[in-house]
Design a protein around this motif. Structure first.
Motif, PDB file in Angstrom:
ATOM      1  N   LEU A  45       0.835  -1.196   0.000  1.00 34.53           N
ATOM      2  CA  LEU A  45       0.000   0.000   0.000  1.00 34.53           C
ATOM      3  C   LEU A  45       0.871   1.249   0.000  1.00 34.53           C
ATOM      4  O   LEU A  45       1.942   1.255   0.592  1.00 34.53           O
ATOM      5  N   ASN A  46       0.385   2.308  -0.652  1.00 34.48           N
ATOM      6  CA  ASN A  46       1.073   3.586  -0.542  1.00 34.48           C
ATOM      7  C   ASN A  46       0.427   4.367   0.611  1.00 34.48           C
ATOM      8  O   ASN A  46      -0.544   3.916   1.225  1.00 34.48           O
ATOM      9  N   GLN A  47       0.965   5.540   0.914  1.00 39.24           N
ATOM     10  CA  GLN A  47       0.474   6.290   2.071  1.00 39.24           C
ATOM     11  C   GLN A  47      -0.985   6.725   1.910  1.00 39.24           C
ATOM     12  O   GLN A  47      -1.744   6.727   2.883  1.00 39.24           O
ATOM     13  N   SER A  48      -1.397   7.062   0.715  1.00 37.16           N
ATOM     14  CA  SER A  48      -2.793   7.433   0.476  1.00 37.16           C
ATOM     15  C   SER A  48      -3.716   6.251   0.776  1.00 37.16           C
ATOM     16  O   SER A  48      -4.781   6.410   1.388  1.00 37.16           O
ATOM     17  N   GLU A  49      -3.305   5.066   0.365  1.00 35.16           N
ATOM     18  CA  GLU A  49      -4.117   3.868   0.622  1.00 35.16           C
ATOM     19  C   GLU A  49      -4.157   3.546   2.108  1.00 35.16           C
ATOM     20  O   GLU A  49      -5.181   3.071   2.616  1.00 35.16           O
ATOM     21  N   VAL A  50      -3.068   3.808   2.823  1.00 31.77           N
ATOM     22  CA  VAL A  50      -3.054   3.593   4.277  1.00 31.77           C
ATOM     23  C   VAL A  50      -4.072   4.518   4.943  1.00 31.77           C
ATOM     24  O   VAL A  50      -4.845   4.086   5.811  1.00 31.77           O
ATOM     25  N   LEU A  51      -4.100   5.781   4.533  1.00 30.66           N
ATOM     26  CA  LEU A  51      -5.077   6.712   5.100  1.00 30.66           C
ATOM     27  C   LEU A  51      -6.500   6.267   4.790  1.00 30.66           C
ATOM     28  O   LEU A  51      -7.391   6.308   5.652  1.00 30.66           O
ATOM     29  N   ARG A  52      -6.742   5.814   3.567  1.00 28.51           N
ATOM     30  CA  ARG A  52      -8.087   5.363   3.199  1.00 28.51           C
ATOM     31  C   ARG A  52      -8.476   4.094   3.950  1.00 28.51           C
ATOM     32  O   ARG A  52      -9.645   3.914   4.319  1.00 28.51           O
ATOM     33  N   GLY A  54      -7.530   3.484   6.960  1.00 28.79           N
ATOM     34  CA  GLY A  54      -7.902   4.003   8.274  1.00 28.79           C
ATOM     35  C   GLY A  54      -9.337   4.503   8.296  1.00 28.79           C
ATOM     36  O   GLY A  54     -10.067   4.313   9.277  1.00 28.79           O
ATOM     37  N   LEU A  55      -9.758   5.129   7.201  1.00 32.97           N
ATOM     38  CA  LEU A  55     -11.155   5.580   7.113  1.00 32.97           C
ATOM     39  C   LEU A  55     -12.117   4.395   7.150  1.00 32.97           C
ATOM     40  O   LEU A  55     -13.156   4.449   7.820  1.00 32.97           O
ATOM     41  N   VAL A  56     -11.764   3.328   6.454  1.00 33.28           N
ATOM     42  CA  VAL A  56     -12.600   2.118   6.461  1.00 33.28           C
ATOM     43  C   VAL A  56     -12.707   1.576   7.885  1.00 33.28           C
ATOM     44  O   VAL A  56     -13.794   1.226   8.358  1.00 33.28           O
ATOM     45  N   ALA A  57     -11.570   1.534   8.594  1.00 32.76           N
ATOM     46  CA  ALA A  57     -11.569   1.034   9.972  1.00 32.76           C
ATOM     47  C   ALA A  57     -12.416   1.931  10.876  1.00 32.76           C
ATOM     48  O   ALA A  57     -13.171   1.431  11.724  1.00 32.76           O
ATOM     49  N   LEU A  58     -12.326   3.239  10.709  1.00 34.23           N
ATOM     50  CA  LEU A  58     -13.130   4.156  11.520  1.00 34.23           C
ATOM     51  C   LEU A  58     -14.621   3.987  11.244  1.00 34.23           C
ATOM     52  O   LEU A  58     -15.445   4.065  12.167  1.00 34.23           O
ATOM     53  N   LEU A  59     -14.984   3.780   9.996  1.00 31.61           N
ATOM     54  CA  LEU A  59     -16.397   3.587   9.657  1.00 31.61           C
ATOM     55  C   LEU A  59     -16.990   2.346  10.313  1.00 31.61           C
ATOM     56  O   LEU A  59     -18.202   2.277  10.532  1.00 31.61           O
ATOM     57  N   ALA A  63     -20.593   4.112  17.317  1.00 29.39           N
ATOM     58  CA  ALA A  63     -20.583   5.566  17.527  1.00 29.39           C
ATOM     59  C   ALA A  63     -19.809   5.976  18.782  1.00 29.39           C
ATOM     60  O   ALA A  63     -19.057   6.952  18.762  1.00 29.39           O
ATOM     61  N   LYS A  64     -19.969   5.243  19.862  1.00 24.89           N
ATOM     62  CA  LYS A  64     -19.304   5.594  21.118  1.00 24.89           C
ATOM     63  C   LYS A  64     -17.783   5.502  20.983  1.00 24.89           C
ATOM     64  O   LYS A  64     -17.050   6.379  21.446  1.00 24.89           O
ATOM     65  N   GLU A  65     -17.294   4.435  20.365  1.00 22.47           N
ATOM     66  CA  GLU A  65     -15.852   4.281  20.157  1.00 22.47           C
ATOM     67  C   GLU A  65     -15.327   5.318  19.178  1.00 22.47           C
ATOM     68  O   GLU A  65     -14.227   5.846  19.352  1.00 22.47           O
ATOM     69  N   LEU A  66     -16.098   5.611  18.139  1.00 21.40           N
ATOM     70  CA  LEU A  66     -15.706   6.626  17.165  1.00 21.40           C
ATOM     71  C   LEU A  66     -15.561   7.987  17.850  1.00 21.40           C
ATOM     72  O   LEU A  66     -14.593   8.719  17.613  1.00 21.40           O
ATOM     73  N   ALA A  67     -16.501   8.322  18.716  1.00 19.21           N
ATOM     74  CA  ALA A  67     -16.435   9.588  19.451  1.00 19.21           C
ATOM     75  C   ALA A  67     -15.197   9.636  20.335  1.00 19.21           C
ATOM     76  O   ALA A  67     -14.530  10.666  20.435  1.00 19.21           O
ATOM     77  N   SER A  68     -14.862   8.522  20.959  1.00 16.77           N
ATOM     78  CA  SER A  68     -13.676   8.460  21.817  1.00 16.77           C
ATOM     79  C   SER A  68     -12.400   8.683  21.005  1.00 16.77           C
ATOM     80  O   SER A  68     -11.507   9.425  21.423  1.00 16.77           O
TER      81      SER A  68
END
Length: 83
Positions: A45-52, A54-59, A63-68
């Motif tokens: 993966l390149n750095q852009s893919e790593v960030l994306r 991370g977005l998948v993992a956050l999604l 909600a409670k863990e996301l807020a934390s």
């Protein structure tokens, strides 16, 4: 068996945006990139893919863990640094 070519993935339009990161953020991205690329069986993966990724993992977070997680991120002043 079919002689047809493999199905193509639909094109996704890229959007280039500027974001603010700290040096610690950049080091974390580099560390995660290294961990994925050299210490796992995952594809490179390149750095852009790593960030994306991370977005998948956050999604996937409730909600409670996301807020934390959101509360743990320091707010940065937008725009270029004043010298």
């Amino acid at each position: 068996m079919s002689d047809s070519p493999p199905a193509r993935r639909p094109k996704v339009r890229r959007i280039v945006r500027s974001i603010s990161l700290t040096q610690a953020d950049l080091r974390a991205i580099e560390e995660i990139t290294t961990r994925i690329n050299y210490r796992t069986e995952a594809r490179m993966l390149n750095q852009s893919e790593v960030l994306r990724a991370g977005l998948v993992a956050l999604l996937r977070l409730p909600a409670k863990e996301l807020a934390s997680v959101a509360e743990s991120v320091p707010r940065l002043m937008p725009g270029p640094e004043k010298t």
